[in-house]
Scaffold this motif. Structure first.
Motif, PDB file in Angstrom:
ATOM      1  N   GLN A  86       0.821  -1.205   0.000  1.00 32.03           N
ATOM      2  CA  GLN A  86       0.000   0.000   0.000  1.00 32.03           C
ATOM      3  C   GLN A  86       0.859   1.260   0.000  1.00 32.03           C
ATOM      4  O   GLN A  86       0.524   2.254  -0.650  1.00 32.03           O
ATOM      5  CB  GLN A  86      -0.927  -0.009   1.209  1.00 32.03           C
ATOM      6  CG  GLN A  86      -1.981  -1.110   1.164  1.00 32.03           C
ATOM      7  CD  GLN A  86      -2.891  -1.081   2.377  1.00 32.03           C
ATOM      8  OE1 GLN A  86      -2.837  -0.152   3.187  1.00 32.03           O
ATOM      9  NE2 GLN A  86      -3.734  -2.091   2.521  1.00 32.03           N
ATOM     10  N   VAL A  87       1.976   1.220   0.718  1.00 32.91           N
ATOM     11  CA  VAL A  87       2.888   2.366   0.719  1.00 32.91           C
ATOM     12  C   VAL A  87       3.461   2.595  -0.673  1.00 32.91           C
ATOM     13  O   VAL A  87       3.553   3.733  -1.162  1.00 32.91           O
ATOM     14  CB  VAL A  87       4.010   2.158   1.749  1.00 32.91           C
ATOM     15  CG1 VAL A  87       5.123   3.186   1.562  1.00 32.91           C
ATOM     16  CG2 VAL A  87       3.463   2.262   3.159  1.00 32.91           C
ATOM     17  N   ALA A  88       3.855   1.502  -1.346  1.00 32.13           N
ATOM     18  CA  ALA A  88       4.379   1.641  -2.703  1.00 32.13           C
ATOM     19  C   ALA A  88       3.323   2.228  -3.641  1.00 32.13           C
ATOM     20  O   ALA A  88       3.618   3.100  -4.473  1.00 32.13           O
ATOM     21  CB  ALA A  88       4.855   0.283  -3.212  1.00 32.13           C
ATOM     22  N   GLY A  89       2.079   1.748  -3.528  1.00 35.95           N
ATOM     23  CA  GLY A  89       1.006   2.299  -4.351  1.00 35.95           C
ATOM     24  C   GLY A  89       0.759   3.766  -4.051  1.00 35.95           C
ATOM     25  O   GLY A  89       0.533   4.572  -4.964  1.00 35.95           O
ATOM     26  N   ALA A  90       0.783   4.152  -2.776  1.00 38.02           N
ATOM     27  CA  ALA A  90       0.568   5.550  -2.406  1.00 38.02           C
ATOM     28  C   ALA A  90       1.694   6.433  -2.933  1.00 38.02           C
ATOM     29  O   ALA A  90       1.452   7.565  -3.381  1.00 38.02           O
ATOM     30  CB  ALA A  90       0.457   5.668  -0.885  1.00 38.02           C
ATOM     31  N   ARG A  91       2.918   5.937  -2.914  1.00 34.86           N
ATOM     32  CA  ARG A  91       4.028   6.726  -3.456  1.00 34.86           C
ATOM     33  C   ARG A  91       3.898   6.904  -4.963  1.00 34.86           C
ATOM     34  O   ARG A  91       4.170   7.992  -5.500  1.00 34.86           O
ATOM     35  CB  ARG A  91       5.343   6.045  -3.111  1.00 34.86           C
ATOM     36  CG  ARG A  91       5.727   6.168  -1.641  1.00 34.86           C
ATOM     37  CD  ARG A  91       6.979   5.381  -1.322  1.00 34.86           C
ATOM     38  NE  ARG A  91       7.339   5.548   0.088  1.00 34.86           N
ATOM     39  CZ  ARG A  91       8.270   4.816   0.703  1.00 34.86           C
ATOM     40  NH1 ARG A  91       8.930   3.874   0.021  1.00 34.86           N
ATOM     41  NH2 ARG A  91       8.544   5.022   1.980  1.00 34.86           N
ATOM     42  N   ALA A  92       3.483   5.844  -5.666  1.00 35.45           N
ATOM     43  CA  ALA A  92       3.282   5.956  -7.111  1.00 35.45           C
ATOM     44  C   ALA A  92       2.173   6.951  -7.426  1.00 35.45           C
ATOM     45  O   ALA A  92       2.281   7.766  -8.360  1.00 35.45           O
ATOM     46  CB  ALA A  92       2.954   4.583  -7.695  1.00 35.45           C
TER      47      ALA A  92
ATOM     48  N   VAL B 241      -2.441  16.066  -5.356  1.00 36.22           N
ATOM     49  CA  VAL B 241      -1.133  15.876  -4.704  1.00 36.22           C
ATOM     50  C   VAL B 241      -1.302  15.835  -3.190  1.00 36.22           C
ATOM     51  O   VAL B 241      -0.727  14.977  -2.504  1.00 36.22           O
ATOM     52  CB  VAL B 241      -0.160  16.997  -5.115  1.00 36.22           C
ATOM     53  CG1 VAL B 241       1.091  16.977  -4.233  1.00 36.22           C
ATOM     54  CG2 VAL B 241       0.241  16.836  -6.568  1.00 36.22           C
ATOM     55  N   ALA B 242      -2.110  16.778  -2.655  1.00 37.61           N
ATOM     56  CA  ALA B 242      -2.329  16.800  -1.204  1.00 37.61           C
ATOM     57  C   ALA B 242      -3.014  15.518  -0.740  1.00 37.61           C
ATOM     58  O   ALA B 242      -2.650  14.947   0.298  1.00 37.61           O
ATOM     59  CB  ALA B 242      -3.180  18.015  -0.827  1.00 37.61           C
TER      60      ALA B 242
ATOM     61  N   GLU C 290       1.168   9.461   3.878  1.00 36.95           N
ATOM     62  CA  GLU C 290       1.523   9.665   5.287  1.00 36.95           C
ATOM     63  C   GLU C 290       0.688   8.772   6.194  1.00 36.95           C
ATOM     64  O   GLU C 290       1.197   8.213   7.171  1.00 36.95           O
ATOM     65  CB  GLU C 290       1.316  11.135   5.653  1.00 36.95           C
ATOM     66  CG  GLU C 290       2.314  12.074   4.969  1.00 36.95           C
ATOM     67  CD  GLU C 290       2.011  13.527   5.256  1.00 36.95           C
ATOM     68  OE1 GLU C 290       0.964  13.786   5.898  1.00 36.95           O
ATOM     69  OE2 GLU C 290       2.813  14.402   4.867  1.00 36.95           O
ATOM     70  N   GLU C 291      -0.607   8.638   5.869  1.00 39.78           N
ATOM     71  CA  GLU C 291      -1.458   7.758   6.676  1.00 39.78           C
ATOM     72  C   GLU C 291      -0.981   6.315   6.600  1.00 39.78           C
ATOM     73  O   GLU C 291      -0.916   5.607   7.613  1.00 39.78           O
ATOM     74  CB  GLU C 291      -2.903   7.874   6.202  1.00 39.78           C
ATOM     75  CG  GLU C 291      -3.857   6.958   6.964  1.00 39.78           C
ATOM     76  CD  GLU C 291      -5.258   6.974   6.381  1.00 39.78           C
ATOM     77  OE1 GLU C 291      -6.137   6.266   6.925  1.00 39.78           O
ATOM     78  OE2 GLU C 291      -5.474   7.665   5.362  1.00 39.78           O
ATOM     79  N   THR C 292      -0.644   5.888   5.381  1.00 41.06           N
ATOM     80  CA  THR C 292      -0.196   4.500   5.210  1.00 41.06           C
ATOM     81  C   THR C 292       1.132   4.275   5.920  1.00 41.06           C
ATOM     82  O   THR C 292       1.344   3.231   6.548  1.00 41.06           O
ATOM     83  CB  THR C 292      -0.065   4.179   3.715  1.00 41.06           C
ATOM     84  OG1 THR C 292      -1.293   4.516   3.050  1.00 41.06           O
ATOM     85  CG2 THR C 292       0.206   2.700   3.510  1.00 41.06           C
ATOM     86  N   GLU C 293       2.035   5.256   5.824  1.00 38.71           N
ATOM     87  CA  GLU C 293       3.318   5.123   6.525  1.00 38.71           C
ATOM     88  C   GLU C 293       3.105   5.121   8.041  1.00 38.71           C
ATOM     89  O   GLU C 293       3.812   4.406   8.766  1.00 38.71           O
ATOM     90  CB  GLU C 293       4.247   6.255   6.107  1.00 38.71           C
ATOM     91  CG  GLU C 293       4.753   6.135   4.684  1.00 38.71           C
ATOM     92  CD  GLU C 293       5.630   7.302   4.270  1.00 38.71           C
ATOM     93  OE1 GLU C 293       6.391   7.171   3.300  1.00 38.71           O
ATOM     94  OE2 GLU C 293       5.552   8.357   4.929  1.00 38.71           O
ATOM     95  N   ALA C 294       2.139   5.929   8.506  1.00 42.77           N
ATOM     96  CA  ALA C 294       1.833   5.916   9.937  1.00 42.77           C
ATOM     97  C   ALA C 294       1.287   4.555  10.356  1.00 42.77           C
ATOM     98  O   ALA C 294       1.644   4.021  11.417  1.00 42.77           O
ATOM     99  CB  ALA C 294       0.834   7.020  10.275  1.00 42.77           C
ATOM    100  N   ARG C 295       0.409   3.996   9.531  1.00 41.33           N
ATOM    101  CA  ARG C 295      -0.109   2.651   9.831  1.00 41.33           C
ATOM    102  C   ARG C 295       1.021   1.634   9.806  1.00 41.33           C
ATOM    103  O   ARG C 295       1.030   0.696  10.606  1.00 41.33           O
ATOM    104  CB  ARG C 295      -1.186   2.282   8.819  1.00 41.33           C
ATOM    105  CG  ARG C 295      -2.463   3.103   8.946  1.00 41.33           C
ATOM    106  CD  ARG C 295      -3.391   2.848   7.788  1.00 41.33           C
ATOM    107  NE  ARG C 295      -3.738   1.441   7.685  1.00 41.33           N
ATOM    108  CZ  ARG C 295      -4.274   0.886   6.602  1.00 41.33           C
ATOM    109  NH1 ARG C 295      -4.498   1.609   5.518  1.00 41.33           N
ATOM    110  NH2 ARG C 295      -4.560  -0.407   6.595  1.00 41.33           N
TER     111      ARG C 295
END
Length: 423
Positions: free
Chosen positions: A107-113, A279-280, A287-292
């Motif tokens: 999910q983090v990889a998808g959010a970064r993409a 973008v926001a 950030e949410e996914t990284e926090a999770r």
């Protein structure tokens, strides 16, 4: 007959051993109650010295309790490893468990993409905005130039037409003058011809008249050509004026182009705002996914002891699921009850002493932390005065320093000090 020999005088007879020990035993039995009584009195006095006067305390009994702290998970997942068991001592910040992170890593990889794509769209929107702004500036300059050119060209065309018309009018006047002179020269020739034929004038005079007539004819022909040329110039000037007048529409056309570009600019600004919002949103998702992802590591919130472990590795848990229950051994209180009749004497903040069964000679300082607002062990309906007498209220005494041996679950007595005892 032989007489027995005389015996020497015997020593005075004394008491036998049994007769000698009897008074000693009697004296011992007489002293034993005194010794026991002295010990009891000394113990009572010692206990009294350690206790406030009975009238200055409210006694109560109960058991020690603690403040359990639950360690919950904040995200759903599968437990990968648990690093503590019941009875373990843990420190604040110590890692207690980890959840499997494979799914959240994806999910983090998808959010970064998604964030990268949104940032590229934002950059494209900014570039398009820059191009349109440049086109608007160029269009404004072209419009200004067109306004100047059209106004100057119109004035010039009008001046050229006026000049051509004036020159044509002059040529027309000159032609009229030449034609008048031609008619005069023709009349002179006709009049002098009869005189020349009658011999009244000389041939020289007749030749002069003939020459003037020919000259007048040439002048008329020349001025007719000039007038024709002037007419063509007037026609050309009129055409130039028409063109100049048509060029007056060029600023309006340029203005329309500017308006179109302004609309495109508004659309580009909207697209930029949308791209910035995307973008926001993508950044917030990342950030949410990284926090999770960070919440997959469960740490101890306090320094204490593990009371219970409620899960095992491999268990799938949901947000809010409890993995451990911890207890801070330095945060211990006594839970007890006092009769309703003594409730009015007790206030929150009053000092107290707690006596552990395991260490009755070492009282622990405490403070009244809380008093129940409702009675306990009370019948549902009170009809008699005896029922009111049997009502009790729960009291919590916070122990200032458990001293390392006051443990939850231990039985203890306590005394709430109502007033300071004089030394």
């Amino acid at each position: 007959m032989v007489q027995p020999a005389a015996q020497p005088d015997a020593l005075p007879s004394g008491p036998t051993p049994a007769e000698a020990t009897a008074p000693t035993r009697r004296r011992r039995w007489f002293l034993l109650p005194l010794v026991v009584g002295g010990i009891v009195v000394a113990g009572v006095l010692l206990w009294r010295l350690r206790q406030p006067p009975a009238a200055d305390i409210v006694p109560l009994s109960g058991r020690l309790e603690g403040y359990p702290t639950k360690v919950d998970v904040k995200v759903a997942g599968q437990i990968d490893v648990l690093l503590a068991r019941e009875g373990d001592q843990v420190e604040v910040g110590q890692v207690l468990a980890r959840l499997d992170e494979a799914e959240l890593q994806a999910q983090v990889a998808g959010a970064r993409a998604r964030l990268q794509g949104a940032q590229e769209q934002e950059q494209q929107a900014r570039s398009q905005l820059t191009v349109i702004a440049s086109q608007i500036r160029a269009a404004n300059l072209a419009q200004t130039q067109a306004e100047g050119d059209s106004q100057g060209g119109l004035a010039q065309a009008q001046a050229q037409l006026a000049t051509a018309e004036a020159q044509m009018a002059q040529a027309q006047a000159q032609l009229q003058e030449s034609r008048g002179q031609l008619r005069l020269a023709a009349a002179d020739r006709d009049r002098l011809t009869s005189l020349y034929q009658a011999g009244a004038i000389s041939g020289q005079q007749y030749d002069q008249v003939t020459t003037r007539l020919a000259t007048a004819q040439e002048i008329v022909h020349s001025r007719e050509a000039t007038l024709q040329a002037m007419e063509q110039q007037v026609s050309a000037a009129a055409g130039a004026l028409t063109q100049a007048q048509s060029r007056m529409l060029t600023p309006a056309i340029r203005g329309t182009q500017v308006d179109t570009l302004q609309q495109q600019l508004m659309v580009a600004n909207a697209q930029l705002a949308q791209a910035q919002a995307e973008v926001a949103s993508a950044r917030a998702t990342l950030e949410e996914t990284e926090a999770r992802l960070g919440n997959l590591t469960v740490t101890s919130p306090i320094t204490g002891i593990v009371l219970t472990r409620s899960a095992e590795p491999g268990t799938v848990v949901n947000p809010g699921s409890t993995l451990f229950t911890l207890l801070d051994p330095d945060q211990v209180f006594l839970r007890g009850f006092i009769p309703q009749a003594q409730l009015a004497q007790v206030r929150v903040g009053q000092p107290a002493r707690v006596y552990l069964d395991a260490a009755p000679d070492t009282p622990l300082d405490a403070t009244v932390r809380a008093i129940d607002t409702q009675a306990s062990f009370t019948p549902e309906n009170i009809y008699f005065q005896d029922d009111r007498v049997r009502q009790v209220f729960g009291v919590e005494l916070a122990i200032t320093d458990p001293a390392g041996y006051a443990k939850p679950g231990m039985s203890a007595d306590a005394a709430i000090v109502l007033e300071t005892r004089e030394p």
